[in-house]
Design a protein around this motif. Structure first.
Motif, PDB file in Angstrom:
ATOM      1  N   ILE A   1       0.842  -1.197   0.000  1.00  0.00           N
ATOM      2  CA  ILE A   1       0.000   0.000   0.000  1.00  0.00           C
ATOM      3  C   ILE A   1       0.874   1.243   0.000  1.00  0.00           C
ATOM      4  O   ILE A   1       0.598   2.207  -0.716  1.00  0.00           O
ATOM      5  CB  ILE A   1      -0.954  -0.013   1.211  1.00  0.00           C
ATOM      6  N   ARG A   2       1.958   1.236   0.770  1.00  0.00           N
ATOM      7  CA  ARG A   2       2.876   2.369   0.807  1.00  0.00           C
ATOM      8  C   ARG A   2       3.473   2.614  -0.576  1.00  0.00           C
ATOM      9  O   ARG A   2       3.597   3.760  -1.014  1.00  0.00           O
ATOM     10  CB  ARG A   2       3.992   2.117   1.823  1.00  0.00           C
ATOM     11  N   GLU A   3       3.830   1.556  -1.273  1.00  0.00           N
ATOM     12  CA  GLU A   3       4.402   1.703  -2.620  1.00  0.00           C
ATOM     13  C   GLU A   3       3.379   2.297  -3.590  1.00  0.00           C
ATOM     14  O   GLU A   3       3.719   3.148  -4.407  1.00  0.00           O
ATOM     15  CB  GLU A   3       4.898   0.348  -3.145  1.00  0.00           C
ATOM     16  N   ARG A   4       2.118   1.832  -3.498  1.00  0.00           N
ATOM     17  CA  ARG A   4       1.066   2.404  -4.364  1.00  0.00           C
ATOM     18  C   ARG A   4       0.867   3.878  -4.054  1.00  0.00           C
ATOM     19  O   ARG A   4       0.698   4.702  -4.948  1.00  0.00           O
ATOM     20  CB  ARG A   4      -0.232   1.625  -4.209  1.00  0.00           C
ATOM     21  N   TRP A   5       0.895   4.226  -2.764  1.00  0.00           N
ATOM     22  CA  TRP A   5       0.745   5.622  -2.365  1.00  0.00           C
ATOM     23  C   TRP A   5       1.900   6.459  -2.921  1.00  0.00           C
ATOM     24  O   TRP A   5       1.692   7.544  -3.460  1.00  0.00           O
ATOM     25  CB  TRP A   5       0.693   5.720  -0.840  1.00  0.00           C
ATOM     26  N   ALA A   6       3.128   5.948  -2.806  1.00  0.00           N
ATOM     27  CA  ALA A   6       4.302   6.661  -3.302  1.00  0.00           C
ATOM     28  C   ALA A   6       4.239   6.854  -4.814  1.00  0.00           C
ATOM     29  O   ALA A   6       4.768   7.831  -5.343  1.00  0.00           O
ATOM     30  CB  ALA A   6       5.579   5.911  -2.911  1.00  0.00           C
ATOM     31  N   ALA A   7       3.551   5.931  -5.507  1.00  0.00           N
ATOM     32  CA  ALA A   7       3.404   6.024  -6.962  1.00  0.00           C
ATOM     33  C   ALA A   7       2.256   6.947  -7.381  1.00  0.00           C
ATOM     34  O   ALA A   7       2.032   7.157  -8.566  1.00  0.00           O
ATOM     35  CB  ALA A   7       3.197   4.626  -7.551  1.00  0.00           C
ATOM     36  N   GLY A   8       1.525   7.480  -6.396  1.00  0.00           N
ATOM     37  CA  GLY A   8       0.478   8.447  -6.714  1.00  0.00           C
ATOM     38  C   GLY A   8      -0.946   7.974  -6.509  1.00  0.00           C
ATOM     39  O   GLY A   8      -1.885   8.740  -6.693  1.00  0.00           O
ATOM     40  N   SER A   9      -1.140   6.718  -6.127  1.00  0.00           N
ATOM     41  CA  SER A   9      -2.483   6.207  -5.881  1.00  0.00           C
ATOM     42  C   SER A   9      -2.997   6.778  -4.564  1.00  0.00           C
ATOM     43  O   SER A   9      -2.289   6.776  -3.557  1.00  0.00           O
ATOM     44  CB  SER A   9      -2.456   4.682  -5.807  1.00  0.00           C
ATOM     45  N   ARG A  10      -4.219   7.303  -4.583  1.00  0.00           N
ATOM     46  CA  ARG A  10      -4.794   7.892  -3.371  1.00  0.00           C
ATOM     47  C   ARG A  10      -6.214   7.394  -3.171  1.00  0.00           C
ATOM     48  O   ARG A  10      -6.883   6.971  -4.101  1.00  0.00           O
ATOM     49  CB  ARG A  10      -4.840   9.424  -3.464  1.00  0.00           C
ATOM     50  N   TRP A  11      -6.693   7.461  -1.942  1.00  0.00           N
ATOM     51  CA  TRP A  11      -8.066   7.149  -1.614  1.00  0.00           C
ATOM     52  C   TRP A  11      -8.841   8.455  -1.562  1.00  0.00           C
ATOM     53  O   TRP A  11      -8.330   9.483  -1.125  1.00  0.00           O
ATOM     54  CB  TRP A  11      -8.172   6.463  -0.250  1.00  0.00           C
TER      55      TRP A  11
END
Length: 50
Positions: free
Chosen positions: A21-31
Motif C-alpha cells: 500500500i505504501r508503494e502504491r501511495w508513493a506512486a500516486g495512488s490515493r483514496w
C-alpha cells in the motif's frame, strides 16, 4: 497529530501488505472519500474543527 513517513523497510517489517500500500501511495495512488455520502450514512460525522 504528527505525521512521520516510514520507509519501505519499516512498512515491510510491520506487514507486507502495508509495504504494498505504501508503494502504491508513493506512486500516486490515493483514496478519496465521498464526504457528503458519509454524512448521509453518519449524520453525526464531525469535522476536524469539532
Amino acid at each position: 497529530m504528527r505525521y512521520d513517513q516510514i520507509t519501505h523497510a519499516e512498512a515491510a517489517a510491520l506487514n507486507p501488505e502495508i509495504a504494498q500500500i505504501r508503494e502504491r501511495w508513493a506512486a500516486g495512488s490515493r483514496w478519496h472519500a465521498d464526504i457528503e455520502a458519509l454524512r448521509v450514512i453518519h449524520p453525526g460525522l464531525r469535522t476536524l474543527a469539532d
